[in-house]
Design a protein around this motif. Structure first.
Motif, PDB file in Angstrom:
ATOM      1  N   MET A   1      37.498  40.105  46.567  1.00 47.94           N
ATOM      2  CA  MET A   1      37.228  40.739  47.680  1.00 47.94           C
ATOM      3  C   MET A   1      38.353  42.309  47.584  1.00 47.94           C
ATOM      4  N   VAL A   2      39.787  42.149  47.693  1.00 45.89           N
ATOM      5  CA  VAL A   2      40.408  43.068  47.424  1.00 45.89           C
ATOM      6  C   VAL A   2      39.995  44.146  46.378  1.00 45.89           C
TER       7      VAL A   2
ATOM      8  N   THR B   1      32.455  45.967  45.829  1.00 50.76           N
ATOM      9  CA  THR B   1      31.688  48.020  45.969  1.00 50.76           C
ATOM     10  C   THR B   1      32.712  48.464  46.310  1.00 50.76           C
ATOM     11  N   PHE B   2      32.933  48.020  47.677  1.00 53.05           N
ATOM     12  CA  PHE B   2      33.321  48.763  48.867  1.00 53.05           C
ATOM     13  C   PHE B   2      35.101  48.330  48.413  1.00 53.05           C
ATOM     14  N   ALA B   3      35.866  47.594  48.327  1.00 52.15           N
ATOM     15  CA  ALA B   3      36.986  47.577  47.919  1.00 52.15           C
ATOM     16  C   ALA B   3      37.438  48.855  46.448  1.00 52.15           C
ATOM     17  N   LYS B   4      36.459  48.072  45.513  1.00 51.83           N
ATOM     18  CA  LYS B   4      36.340  49.847  44.415  1.00 51.83           C
ATOM     19  C   LYS B   4      36.395  51.277  44.889  1.00 51.83           C
TER      20      LYS B   4
ATOM     21  N   THR C   1      36.513  44.200  36.332  1.00 50.65           N
ATOM     22  CA  THR C   1      36.418  42.799  37.239  1.00 50.65           C
ATOM     23  C   THR C   1      37.048  42.012  36.839  1.00 50.65           C
ATOM     24  N   PHE C   2      38.058  41.780  38.347  1.00 51.52           N
ATOM     25  CA  PHE C   2      38.905  40.376  37.740  1.00 51.52           C
ATOM     26  C   PHE C   2      38.079  39.231  37.871  1.00 51.52           C
ATOM     27  N   ARG C   3      38.700  38.358  37.109  1.00 51.01           N
ATOM     28  CA  ARG C   3      38.497  36.497  37.218  1.00 51.01           C
ATOM     29  C   ARG C   3      39.183  36.405  38.744  1.00 51.01           C
ATOM     30  N   SER C   4      40.658  36.819  38.893  1.00 54.09           N
ATOM     31  CA  SER C   4      40.919  36.349  39.688  1.00 54.09           C
ATOM     32  C   SER C   4      42.223  36.874  39.923  1.00 54.09           C
TER      33      SER C   4
ATOM     34  N   ARG D   1      48.483  41.349  37.983  1.00 51.80           N
ATOM     35  CA  ARG D   1      49.459  41.585  36.832  1.00 51.80           C
ATOM     36  C   ARG D   1      48.615  43.654  36.145  1.00 51.80           C
ATOM     37  N   SER D   2      46.910  43.937  36.502  1.00 53.23           N
ATOM     38  CA  SER D   2      46.966  44.912  35.660  1.00 53.23           C
ATOM     39  C   SER D   2      47.653  45.610  36.550  1.00 53.23           C
ATOM     40  N   ILE D   3      47.927  46.268  37.998  1.00 47.83           N
ATOM     41  CA  ILE D   3      48.864  47.275  38.673  1.00 47.83           C
ATOM     42  C   ILE D   3      50.140  47.045  38.940  1.00 47.83           C
ATOM     43  N   ALA D   4      50.542  45.815  38.672  1.00 46.81           N
ATOM     44  CA  ALA D   4      51.986  45.281  39.000  1.00 46.81           C
ATOM     45  C   ALA D   4      52.908  46.497  38.493  1.00 46.81           C
ATOM     46  N   PRO D   5      53.261  46.780  37.037  1.00 45.34           N
ATOM     47  CA  PRO D   5      54.206  47.383  36.326  1.00 45.34           C
ATOM     48  C   PRO D   5      53.951  48.824  36.845  1.00 45.34           C
TER      49      PRO D   5
END
Length: 98
Positions: A1-2, A6-9, A29-32, A38-42
């Motif tokens: 959801m986050v 569509t709204f979150a994106k 689009t992420f599966r989890s 992990r994609s934004i953490a670095p």
């Protein structure tokens, strides 16, 4: 959801433009939630402002979901981005020890 709806994106795109942090924009689009984080953490962990923006964005997307489900009310994406920016500014002001 986050991250995937569509709204979150739309919120992530708007907040990334408003804060000049394109790394926060959600294009995949992420599966989890773990894969998404992990994609934004670095970037977020290396940049305190981006981390706070990401945290407040997640929190406000969740609050908007609850507002829609439990109160039958909704904000526009522009209104929600304004609230996120206000929350981040208030956080920064609270940390100011000058």
């Amino acid at each position: 959801m986050v991250a995937n709806c569509t709204f979150a994106k739309d919120i992530w795109q708007r907040i990334s433009i408003a804060t000049a942090t394109p790394q926060l924009q959600q294009t995949a689009t992420f599966r989890s939630i773990n894969a998404w984080w992990r994609s934004i953490a670095p970037f977020a962990l290396a940049n305190a402002d981006a981390l706070q923006t990401a945290i407040y964005t997640i929190w406000n997307i969740w609050k908007e979901r609850c507002r829609r489900v439990f109160e039958n009310k909704s904000l526009t994406s522009t209104q929600l981005v304004d609230i996120i920016q206000q929350d981040v500014a208030a956080y920064k002001m609270a940390l100011n020890t000058d």
